[in-house]
Write a protein that holds these residues in place. Structure first.
Motif, PDB file in Angstrom:
ATOM      1  N   PHE A  19       0.838  -1.207   0.000  1.00 56.53           N
ATOM      2  CA  PHE A  19       0.000   0.000   0.000  1.00 56.53           C
ATOM      3  C   PHE A  19       0.870   1.253   0.000  1.00 56.53           C
ATOM      4  O   PHE A  19       0.659   2.171  -0.802  1.00 56.53           O
ATOM      5  CB  PHE A  19      -0.926  -0.008   1.223  1.00 56.53           C
ATOM      6  CG  PHE A  19      -1.678   1.273   1.431  1.00 56.53           C
ATOM      7  CD1 PHE A  19      -2.786   1.577   0.657  1.00 56.53           C
ATOM      8  CD2 PHE A  19      -1.275   2.182   2.398  1.00 56.53           C
ATOM      9  CE1 PHE A  19      -3.494   2.758   0.854  1.00 56.53           C
ATOM     10  CE2 PHE A  19      -1.974   3.365   2.605  1.00 56.53           C
ATOM     11  CZ  PHE A  19      -3.084   3.657   1.830  1.00 56.53           C
ATOM     12  N   PHE A  20       1.875   1.301   0.872  1.00 56.59           N
ATOM     13  CA  PHE A  20       2.748   2.479   0.941  1.00 56.59           C
ATOM     14  C   PHE A  20       3.669   2.570  -0.281  1.00 56.59           C
ATOM     15  O   PHE A  20       3.927   3.667  -0.792  1.00 56.59           O
ATOM     16  CB  PHE A  20       3.561   2.457   2.234  1.00 56.59           C
ATOM     17  CG  PHE A  20       2.759   2.788   3.455  1.00 56.59           C
ATOM     18  CD1 PHE A  20       2.370   4.089   3.717  1.00 56.59           C
ATOM     19  CD2 PHE A  20       2.363   1.780   4.327  1.00 56.59           C
ATOM     20  CE1 PHE A  20       1.605   4.396   4.836  1.00 56.59           C
ATOM     21  CE2 PHE A  20       1.594   2.079   5.444  1.00 56.59           C
ATOM     22  CZ  PHE A  20       1.211   3.386   5.692  1.00 56.59           C
ATOM     23  N   ILE A  21       4.136   1.445  -0.764  1.00 59.65           N
ATOM     24  CA  ILE A  21       4.956   1.459  -1.975  1.00 59.65           C
ATOM     25  C   ILE A  21       4.157   2.009  -3.150  1.00 59.65           C
ATOM     26  O   ILE A  21       4.664   2.791  -3.954  1.00 59.65           O
ATOM     27  CB  ILE A  21       5.473   0.035  -2.277  1.00 59.65           C
ATOM     28  CG1 ILE A  21       6.527  -0.377  -1.245  1.00 59.65           C
ATOM     29  CG2 ILE A  21       6.072  -0.042  -3.685  1.00 59.65           C
ATOM     30  CD1 ILE A  21       6.905  -1.839  -1.310  1.00 59.65           C
ATOM     31  N   GLN A  22       2.893   1.619  -3.229  1.00 62.33           N
ATOM     32  CA  GLN A  22       2.036   2.080  -4.320  1.00 62.33           C
ATOM     33  C   GLN A  22       1.896   3.600  -4.321  1.00 62.33           C
ATOM     34  O   GLN A  22       1.886   4.239  -5.380  1.00 62.33           O
ATOM     35  CB  GLN A  22       0.653   1.426  -4.190  1.00 62.33           C
ATOM     36  CG  GLN A  22      -0.311   1.716  -5.318  1.00 62.33           C
ATOM     37  CD  GLN A  22       0.044   1.010  -6.596  1.00 62.33           C
ATOM     38  OE1 GLN A  22       0.871   1.501  -7.368  1.00 62.33           O
ATOM     39  NE2 GLN A  22      -0.566  -0.131  -6.838  1.00 62.33           N
ATOM     40  N   ILE A  23       1.794   4.198  -3.144  1.00 64.50           N
ATOM     41  CA  ILE A  23       1.667   5.659  -3.050  1.00 64.50           C
ATOM     42  C   ILE A  23       2.844   6.349  -3.721  1.00 64.50           C
ATOM     43  O   ILE A  23       2.685   7.213  -4.590  1.00 64.50           O
ATOM     44  CB  ILE A  23       1.568   6.103  -1.570  1.00 64.50           C
ATOM     45  CG1 ILE A  23       0.277   5.579  -0.933  1.00 64.50           C
ATOM     46  CG2 ILE A  23       1.630   7.642  -1.471  1.00 64.50           C
ATOM     47  CD1 ILE A  23       0.199   5.835   0.570  1.00 64.50           C
ATOM     48  N   PHE A  24       4.065   5.957  -3.334  1.00 62.09           N
ATOM     49  CA  PHE A  24       5.257   6.641  -3.815  1.00 62.09           C
ATOM     50  C   PHE A  24       5.629   6.223  -5.236  1.00 62.09           C
ATOM     51  O   PHE A  24       6.202   7.022  -5.990  1.00 62.09           O
ATOM     52  CB  PHE A  24       6.413   6.398  -2.852  1.00 62.09           C
ATOM     53  CG  PHE A  24       6.201   6.987  -1.493  1.00 62.09           C
ATOM     54  CD1 PHE A  24       6.265   8.358  -1.305  1.00 62.09           C
ATOM     55  CD2 PHE A  24       5.903   6.186  -0.406  1.00 62.09           C
ATOM     56  CE1 PHE A  24       6.043   8.919  -0.059  1.00 62.09           C
ATOM     57  CE2 PHE A  24       5.685   6.732   0.845  1.00 62.09           C
ATOM     58  CZ  PHE A  24       5.756   8.102   1.018  1.00 62.09           C
ATOM     59  N   ALA A  25       5.301   4.990  -5.610  1.00 57.17           N
ATOM     60  CA  ALA A  25       5.622   4.539  -6.964  1.00 57.17           C
ATOM     61  C   ALA A  25       4.812   5.275  -8.016  1.00 57.17           C
ATOM     62  O   ALA A  25       5.214   5.363  -9.178  1.00 57.17           O
ATOM     63  CB  ALA A  25       5.382   3.028  -7.074  1.00 57.17           C
ATOM     64  N   THR A  26       3.655   5.797  -7.621  1.00 57.83           N
ATOM     65  CA  THR A  26       2.747   6.452  -8.566  1.00 57.83           C
ATOM     66  C   THR A  26       3.127   7.904  -8.835  1.00 57.83           C
ATOM     67  O   THR A  26       2.755   8.471  -9.872  1.00 57.83           O
ATOM     68  CB  THR A  26       1.309   6.395  -8.017  1.00 57.83           C
ATOM     69  OG1 THR A  26       0.985   5.040  -7.715  1.00 57.83           O
ATOM     70  CG2 THR A  26       0.304   6.928  -9.014  1.00 57.83           C
ATOM     71  N   LEU A 188      13.217  -2.266  -0.656  1.00 60.70           N
ATOM     72  CA  LEU A 188      14.429  -2.925  -0.157  1.00 60.70           C
ATOM     73  C   LEU A 188      14.313  -3.235   1.331  1.00 60.70           C
ATOM     74  O   LEU A 188      14.784  -4.284   1.797  1.00 60.70           O
ATOM     75  CB  LEU A 188      15.652  -2.052  -0.434  1.00 60.70           C
ATOM     76  CG  LEU A 188      15.998  -1.846  -1.916  1.00 60.70           C
ATOM     77  CD1 LEU A 188      17.166  -0.884  -2.060  1.00 60.70           C
ATOM     78  CD2 LEU A 188      16.313  -3.176  -2.599  1.00 60.70           C
ATOM     79  N   LEU A 189      13.678  -2.344   2.087  1.00 56.60           N
ATOM     80  CA  LEU A 189      13.513  -2.574   3.519  1.00 56.60           C
ATOM     81  C   LEU A 189      12.575  -3.745   3.807  1.00 56.60           C
ATOM     82  O   LEU A 189      12.708  -4.431   4.820  1.00 56.60           O
ATOM     83  CB  LEU A 189      12.977  -1.301   4.191  1.00 56.60           C
ATOM     84  CG  LEU A 189      13.957  -0.120   4.292  1.00 56.60           C
ATOM     85  CD1 LEU A 189      13.244   1.110   4.847  1.00 56.60           C
ATOM     86  CD2 LEU A 189      15.156  -0.481   5.170  1.00 56.60           C
ATOM     87  N   ARG A 190      11.597  -3.980   2.938  1.00 54.24           N
ATOM     88  CA  ARG A 190      10.630  -5.066   3.123  1.00 54.24           C
ATOM     89  C   ARG A 190      10.877  -6.201   2.126  1.00 54.24           C
ATOM     90  O   ARG A 190       9.960  -6.914   1.735  1.00 54.24           O
ATOM     91  CB  ARG A 190       9.207  -4.523   2.956  1.00 54.24           C
ATOM     92  CG  ARG A 190       8.901  -3.296   3.779  1.00 54.24           C
ATOM     93  CD  ARG A 190       9.025  -3.590   5.275  1.00 54.24           C
ATOM     94  NE  ARG A 190       7.929  -4.405   5.768  1.00 54.24           N
ATOM     95  CZ  ARG A 190       7.872  -4.908   6.977  1.00 54.24           C
ATOM     96  NH1 ARG A 190       8.893  -4.718   7.821  1.00 54.24           N
ATOM     97  NH2 ARG A 190       6.837  -5.633   7.351  1.00 54.24           N
ATOM     98  N   TRP A 191      12.109  -6.380   1.732  1.00 55.14           N
ATOM     99  CA  TRP A 191      12.491  -7.288   0.651  1.00 55.14           C
ATOM    100  C   TRP A 191      12.011  -8.726   0.878  1.00 55.14           C
ATOM    101  O   TRP A 191      11.413  -9.346  -0.004  1.00 55.14           O
ATOM    102  CB  TRP A 191      14.001  -7.246   0.473  1.00 55.14           C
ATOM    103  CG  TRP A 191      14.498  -7.957  -0.747  1.00 55.14           C
ATOM    104  CD1 TRP A 191      15.177  -9.134  -0.796  1.00 55.14           C
ATOM    105  CD2 TRP A 191      14.356  -7.523  -2.102  1.00 55.14           C
ATOM    106  NE1 TRP A 191      15.468  -9.468  -2.097  1.00 55.14           N
ATOM    107  CE2 TRP A 191      14.975  -8.478  -2.923  1.00 55.14           C
ATOM    108  CE3 TRP A 191      13.766  -6.409  -2.708  1.00 55.14           C
ATOM    109  CZ2 TRP A 191      15.021  -8.370  -4.306  1.00 55.14           C
ATOM    110  CZ3 TRP A 191      13.805  -6.295  -4.078  1.00 55.14           C
ATOM    111  CH2 TRP A 191      14.428  -7.264  -4.870  1.00 55.14           C
ATOM    112  N   LYS A 192      12.260  -9.269   2.058  1.00 57.78           N
ATOM    113  CA  LYS A 192      11.907 -10.665   2.313  1.00 57.78           C
ATOM    114  C   LYS A 192      10.396 -10.871   2.312  1.00 57.78           C
ATOM    115  O   LYS A 192       9.896 -11.886   1.807  1.00 57.78           O
ATOM    116  CB  LYS A 192      12.502 -11.112   3.644  1.00 57.78           C
ATOM    117  CG  LYS A 192      14.025 -11.236   3.633  1.00 57.78           C
ATOM    118  CD  LYS A 192      14.545 -11.778   4.955  1.00 57.78           C
ATOM    119  CE  LYS A 192      16.072 -11.921   4.921  1.00 57.78           C
ATOM    120  NZ  LYS A 192      16.596 -12.438   6.218  1.00 57.78           N
ATOM    121  N   ILE A 193       9.677  -9.934   2.877  1.00 53.13           N
ATOM    122  CA  ILE A 193       8.218 -10.059   2.954  1.00 53.13           C
ATOM    123  C   ILE A 193       7.584 -10.040   1.563  1.00 53.13           C
ATOM    124  O   ILE A 193       6.556 -10.676   1.324  1.00 53.13           O
ATOM    125  CB  ILE A 193       7.633  -8.929   3.830  1.00 53.13           C
ATOM    126  CG1 ILE A 193       8.052  -9.138   5.288  1.00 53.13           C
ATOM    127  CG2 ILE A 193       6.114  -8.866   3.732  1.00 53.13           C
ATOM    128  CD1 ILE A 193       7.576  -8.058   6.223  1.00 53.13           C
TER     129      ILE A 193
END
Length: 487
Positions: A19-26, A188-193
């Motif tokens: 959800f947070f990645i989507q905000i900044f990726a857009t 990168l911080l949430r890479w494994k998840i």
């Protein structure tokens, strides 16, 4: 009762990060999406028809490459690897665009489009893989993610409008890199998840894995100059994208006919019918950064209560409706279904076509009530965007969520990409429609209003007609989607 535990387990691990990645990726895409036509006409002296054609190709590549992104991510680079590499290309593309030259425009767009075109499917696949096919939480997760994406659009449109008022394009394109950089860091911080779940790449040997990774990287390197060449031949590229879209649709139809499990074949057939109907919606929706943007710039009174509104800010009407409406719609759907209402994909698609058609039809009404100078009151474009946004909520996130419901596991990546390819074809068609709209350069709103009114009327009634067809097909679609009864 352990309420906190049940809430914490409400969504699978990784959905919050996405959800947070989507905000900044857009954010970066929002800047280019809302600014490209204005930048090309105001700074680089492109004609409106040239700018509309380029924007059509921009959308076509952005959405068309989603089809390939699903394949490349699932079989060569992994979805999370391709997503991060795509964001790096977007950062590089925006930096090149900040040089403000025609040559920089083409190279910057080529890099940006390679990144954005390939990695959007990846984030949707990372999200859908976290749910089983029968998990009803998928729809809510995609509505929330869609709200996050539109929050990114809001930030991007707001920044783009601020710099547009002073036409400070260098700072604007550098601003666009910020969101992309944040998305890389969070990933990168949430890479494994965010690891891939049950993709073909996970089932190959280590040697094959390394070879596929190298092949995937080579494809990225080749795509940039290839797209750069095709951007300079917009007419040919538009025809190519439409032809490719038709071929892919026919190929998927052939695969559907040969697919053995009966229930899966029925659901794939429903997918194809829904995709055809959605083409009309996306064609109208993609007018926003093209003909509708130029109509807003030249024929809408943007002085509201003494404040000069930037054209990009008008598109924030859409983002606000999505950000607040997405979660509300998820809750509303759940409550209505609990009361026995049958709100399903066919009904949502048909309703979307009626509503976006109405969004087009209010514009001729506003033109008819325009003042003596031909300037249309701001409220009419607001009403139009609100209606378009409601229609979008009914078809776009629902369309993403339906892939997990209707697509067999082996075809999920391809069908997710094909769903986005529909938007790419629609973008080219929107460019053609925008080209039929009046030329604003050297003209006045009084002279161009009749032409705009005619086009908007045709589009509105056309969408309503397709919505009626979808309504008539609803019993068939529901039958295809539901599992067949065995005795």
């Amino acid at each position: 009762m352990n309420t906190s535990k049940s809430v914490a387990g409400a969504t699978p691990s990784g959905t919050g990060a996405l959800f947070f990645i989507q905000i900044f990726a857009t954010l970066g895409f929002a800047v280019l999406y809302s600014t490209l036509v204005l930048y090309a006409t105001k700074r680089l002296a492109f004609s409106e028809s040239q700018a509309n054609a380029m924007m059509g190709v921009f959308g076509a590549f952005n959405y068309g490459l989603h089809l390939f992104g699903g394949y490349l991510g699932g079989r060569y680079l992994s979805n999370r690897n391709l997503f991060v590499l795509g964001m790096v290309l977007q950062v590089a593309g925006c930096w090149v665009l900040s040089g403000q030259s025609a040559e920089g425009l083409y190279w910057g767009l080529a890099m940006f489009l390679t990144g954005s075109g390939l990695n959007v499917t990846c984030i949707n696949m990372m999200l859908t893989q976290r749910f089983t096919p029968e998990d009803n939480r998928r729809e809510s997760a995609f509505l929330w993610n869609y709200a996050g994406m539109n929050l990114g659009f809001f930030i991007g449109f707001t920044g783009a409008g601020y710099f547009q008022l002073t036409e400070h394009y260098e700072a604007l394109f550098l601003f666009a890199t910020l969101g992309n950089a944040v998305a890389i860091v969070v990933s990168l911080l949430r890479w494994k998840i965010l690891r891939d779940i049950d993709t073909p790449l996970l089932h190959v040997s280590k040697k094959q894995f390394r070879l596929r990774m190298l092949a995937g990287l080579a494809i990225l390197v080749i795509l940039v100059p290839l797209i750069r060449i095709m951007l300079t031949h917009a007419d040919f590229t538009g025809s190519f994208v439409i032809g490719l879209g038709v071929m892919i649709f026919l190929l998927l139809g052939f695969i559907t006919l040969r697919h053995k499990p009966h229930d899966e074949r029925r659901r794939m057939s429903a997918y194809l019918l829904l995709a055809m109907g959605s083409l009309v919606f996306w064609m109208l929706y993609q007018l926003a950064p093209m003909g509708l943007m130029l109509f807003t710039e030249h024929n809408i009174n943007l002085n509201v209560y003494g404040i000069q509104v930037a054209p990009q800010w008008v598109q924030n009407i859409n983002t606000l409706v999505i950000v607040f409406g997405g979660p509300l719609l998820a809750v509303g759907f759940r409550n209505l279904r609990e009361r026995g209402w049958r709100i399903d994909i066919p009904l949502q698609f048909a309703s979307s076509l009626f509503i976006i058609g109405l969004g087009m039809l209010v514009l001729p009404l506003g033109i008819m009530l325009a003042g003596g100078d031909g300037m249309v009151a701001f409220k009419w474009i607001v009403i139009s965007y609100v209606l378009q946004s409601i229609a979008e909520l009914l078809i776009s996130p629902i369309g993403y969520a339906m892939i997990g419901k209707l697509a067999p596991a082996r075809y999920q990546g391809v069908m997710m990409g094909c769903w986005m390819m529909v938007t790419g074809v629609a973008s080219v068609l929107a460019g053609y429609v925008s080209g039929m709209m009046p030329e604003n350069s050297g003209s006045t709103p009084v002279l161009t209003n009749p032409g705009y009114s005619h086009i908007f009327t045709l589009l509105g009634w056309g969408s309503a007609a397709v919505g009626l067809v979808m309504l008539m097909l609803m019993p068939l679609l529901r039958k295809l989607i539901q599992p067949s009864v065995t005795r």
